[in-house]
Enzyme design. Structure first.
Site, PDB file in Angstrom:
ATOM      1  N   LYS A  22      13.032   1.828   0.622  1.00 32.46           N
ATOM      2  CA  LYS A  22      12.734   2.710   1.755  1.00 32.46           C
ATOM      3  C   LYS A  22      13.590   2.334   2.966  1.00 32.46           C
ATOM      4  O   LYS A  22      14.169   3.195   3.618  1.00 32.46           O
ATOM      5  CB  LYS A  22      11.250   2.588   2.123  1.00 32.46           C
ATOM      6  CG  LYS A  22      10.898   3.261   3.433  1.00 32.46           C
ATOM      7  CD  LYS A  22       9.468   3.010   3.862  1.00 32.46           C
ATOM      8  CE  LYS A  22       9.251   1.677   4.545  1.00 32.46           C
ATOM      9  NZ  LYS A  22       9.382   1.655   6.001  1.00 32.46           N
ATOM     10  N   ASN A  23      13.669   1.035   3.252  1.00 37.71           N
ATOM     11  CA  ASN A  23      14.358   0.602   4.475  1.00 37.71           C
ATOM     12  C   ASN A  23      15.872   0.754   4.373  1.00 37.71           C
ATOM     13  O   ASN A  23      16.570   0.631   5.381  1.00 37.71           O
ATOM     14  CB  ASN A  23      14.003  -0.848   4.808  1.00 37.71           C
ATOM     15  CG  ASN A  23      12.613  -0.962   5.398  1.00 37.71           C
ATOM     16  OD1 ASN A  23      11.959   0.050   5.670  1.00 37.71           O
ATOM     17  ND2 ASN A  23      12.155  -2.196   5.601  1.00 37.71           N
ATOM     18  N   CYS A 116       4.484   1.182  12.972  1.00 35.82           N
ATOM     19  CA  CYS A 116       3.388   0.250  12.685  1.00 35.82           C
ATOM     20  C   CYS A 116       2.940  -0.456  13.965  1.00 35.82           C
ATOM     21  O   CYS A 116       3.757  -0.782  14.823  1.00 35.82           O
ATOM     22  CB  CYS A 116       3.863  -0.827  11.704  1.00 35.82           C
ATOM     23  SG  CYS A 116       3.900  -0.279  10.006  1.00 35.82           S
ATOM     24  N   ARG A 121       7.615  -3.547  20.066  1.00 37.81           N
ATOM     25  CA  ARG A 121       8.887  -3.501  19.335  1.00 37.81           C
ATOM     26  C   ARG A 121       9.868  -2.672  20.152  1.00 37.81           C
ATOM     27  O   ARG A 121      10.046  -1.487  19.904  1.00 37.81           O
ATOM     28  CB  ARG A 121       8.680  -2.918  17.938  1.00 37.81           C
ATOM     29  CG  ARG A 121       7.798  -3.801  17.070  1.00 37.81           C
ATOM     30  CD  ARG A 121       7.444  -3.130  15.773  1.00 37.81           C
ATOM     31  NE  ARG A 121       8.531  -3.115  14.822  1.00 37.81           N
ATOM     32  CZ  ARG A 121       8.400  -2.608  13.596  1.00 37.81           C
ATOM     33  NH1 ARG A 121       7.263  -2.089  13.201  1.00 37.81           N
ATOM     34  NH2 ARG A 121       9.416  -2.632  12.757  1.00 37.81           N
ATOM     35  N   ASP A 306       8.250  -8.847   5.872  1.00 40.28           N
ATOM     36  CA  ASP A 306       7.602  -7.762   5.126  1.00 40.28           C
ATOM     37  C   ASP A 306       6.911  -8.257   3.850  1.00 40.28           C
ATOM     38  O   ASP A 306       6.270  -7.470   3.153  1.00 40.28           O
ATOM     39  CB  ASP A 306       8.620  -6.667   4.779  1.00 40.28           C
ATOM     40  CG  ASP A 306       9.011  -5.846   5.991  1.00 40.28           C
ATOM     41  OD1 ASP A 306       8.371  -5.992   7.047  1.00 40.28           O
ATOM     42  OD2 ASP A 306       9.966  -5.046   5.877  1.00 40.28           O
ATOM     43  N   ARG A 398       3.207   5.331   2.968  1.00 42.56           N
ATOM     44  CA  ARG A 398       4.463   5.364   3.718  1.00 42.56           C
ATOM     45  C   ARG A 398       5.544   4.582   2.990  1.00 42.56           C
ATOM     46  O   ARG A 398       6.729   4.891   3.133  1.00 42.56           O
ATOM     47  CB  ARG A 398       4.267   4.730   5.100  1.00 42.56           C
ATOM     48  CG  ARG A 398       3.448   5.571   6.054  1.00 42.56           C
ATOM     49  CD  ARG A 398       3.424   4.934   7.420  1.00 42.56           C
ATOM     50  NE  ARG A 398       4.765   4.478   7.779  1.00 42.56           N
ATOM     51  CZ  ARG A 398       5.021   3.489   8.609  1.00 42.56           C
ATOM     52  NH1 ARG A 398       4.047   2.843   9.192  1.00 42.56           N
ATOM     53  NH2 ARG A 398       6.262   3.149   8.870  1.00 42.56           N
TER      54      ARG A 398
END
Ligand code: UD1
Length: 424
Positions: A22-23, A116, A121, A306, A398
């Protein structure tokens, strides 16, 4: 709202295909804004975050077409340079459209991001990078307005610390700047390297991909390309820990061990078997228990933030005491109180956690608080006695593709309770 039900106690046995990351897929999709040619991405996971970014790009004028695992993105013209709050607030990564819009259109108006709830951030490093490339930056009413009517100009950018998103955003912008840019202290994460390789395939002049110093020779335009998304190291690491906590043996098809070396070293020190296999990795734990280990989250190639929540779940049942220190994000222990509802023995002190292994966890109703936290509760549920029901699983959707299907194919008792209005 959907919930996930897990009944613990079954060992895992089988093969799990690892999806595209995903990232990596998110910034790759955004890179389509840099060219009027089609960008064809293979191995794109079908996830809520990917669909959301598809909507944001479509709003900007990009044609987005999915056929199976393939996504074709065509930004023939960019019809809008504003990414509104309603779309951006749901996902921090959508701020990545700022760099390419600014570079191609000379302006970008992008809402400050949400995402999130894991600490403040900011995007200050992204903005400093754009300013160094000659953009005027204005912040007003929750929006960043960046302008460079005459185009961007290559510059030397030294990040005070490595940021994945800032490196990606500034790298994409620099590809269309006049002259040469150097990014020092660039993030080393495999997803950044994957983006650099795709940009090179689109005609960008990038040297140093995979290192902390990227040298970018700006080009007047880039072209279309075809690129396969790198396998998801976070998904692979999560399933490795699922096998470790539940016991059994799984083959992680497509997992790249070179992207998981920090995790595999720690797992081996706990007594988990991890071996490289042709086309993947094998992770196994036989009947015996496993030991505890200490970790500190760090930028790649260190232990990934993560995977911290999943590792905490694993340590709840270790023989011994583990210390976990989170250095990347504030407020990223929201899974700890939920794990304690299942019988875990955890003490939190600021950014550190002490986890004293217990003999058993007990199934309980628990609540997901963010993407990685929610999957840690699934892992705990796989090993707990009795039934756990995890609410707010939209967080899971997600970032994890067909999670229940992949785990049940290996013998886990896990399923989805559809649409019952519980857990907010
Ligand atoms: C990406 C990943 C996320 C992962 C994180 C760290 C995506 C879509 N998300 O997030 O899953 O947890 O890398 O590996 O790829 N920071 C600033 N100013 C900035 C930018 C960042 O202070 O301008 C801080 C952040 O608040 C954080 C740290 O730097 O404390 C690292 O953030 P960063 O590497 O930028 O993470 P993301 O790109 O947001």
């Amino acid at each position: 709202m959907d919930r996930i039900r897990v009944e613990g106690g079954n060992r895992l046995k089988g093969s799990i295909p690892i999806s595209g990351a995903k990232n990596a897929a998110l910034p790759l999709m955004v890179a389509s804004l840099l060219t009027d040619g089609p960008l064809v991405l293979d191995n794109v996971p079908d996830l809520a975050d990917i669909r959301l970014l598809g909507h944001i790009l479509a709003h900007l004028g990009v044609g987005v077409e999915r056929a199976g695992r393939e996504l074709t993105l065509t930004a023939g013209t960019v019809s809008d340079t504003t990414a509104p709050y309603d779309l951006v607030r749901k996902m921090r990564a959508s701020f990545l459209v700022a760099g390419p819009l600014l570079a191609r259109c000379g302006e970008a108006t992008v809402s400050l991001p949400g995402g999130c709830a894991i600490g403040a951030r900011p995007v200050d490093l992204h903005l400093k990078g754009f300013a160094a490339l000659g953009a005027d930056i204005e912040l007003s009413e929750g929006y960043v307005k960046a302008r460079a009517p005459g185009g961007l100009t290559g510059a030397q950018i030294t990040f005070p610390f490595a940021s994945v998103g800032a490196t990606e955003n500034v790298l994409m912008a620099a590809c269309l700047a006049r002259g040469t840019s150097v990014i020092e202290n660039a993030a080393l994460e495999p997803e950044v390297t994957d983006l650099a390789h795709c940009l090179i395939a689109m005609g960008a002049g990038i040297e140093g991909a995979g290192t902390g110093r990227l040298t970018i020779t700006g080009k007047p335009s880039l072209g279309g390309a075809r690129h396969a998304v790198v396998p998801d190291r976070i998904e692979a690491g999560t399933f490795a820990m699922a096998a470790a906590i539940a016991g059994g043996e799984v083959l992680l098809e497509g997992a790249r061990s070179e992207h998981l070396s920090a995790l595999t070293a720690v797992l081996r020190s706990c007594g988990i078997e991890v071996a490289e296999r042709a086309g993947g990795m094998r992770v196994a734990r036989s009947g015996a228990g496993y030991g505890a280990a200490d970790i500190v989250t760090e930028p790649f190639p260190g232990f990934p933030t993560d995977l911290q929540a999943q590792f905490m779940a694993l340590m709840c049942l270790a023989e011994g005491t583990s210390h976990i220190r989170e250095t990347i994000f504030e407020n990223r222990f929201m899974h700890a109180p939920e794990l304690m509802r299942m019988g875990a023995d955890i003490t939190l002190r600021g950014q550190s956690a002490e986890v004293r292994g217990v003999r058993t966890l007990k199934g309980a109703p628990v609540m997901a608080t963010d993407l990685r936290a929610s999957v840690s509760l699934v892992l705990a549920g796989l090993a707990a006695e009795g039934e756990s029901v995890i609410s707010r699983v939209y967080h899971l959707d997600r970032g994890f593709e067909r999670l229940e299907e992949k785990l049940s194919a290996c013998g886990a008792r896990i399923g989805r309770l559809k649409g019952e209005a519980q857990g907010g």
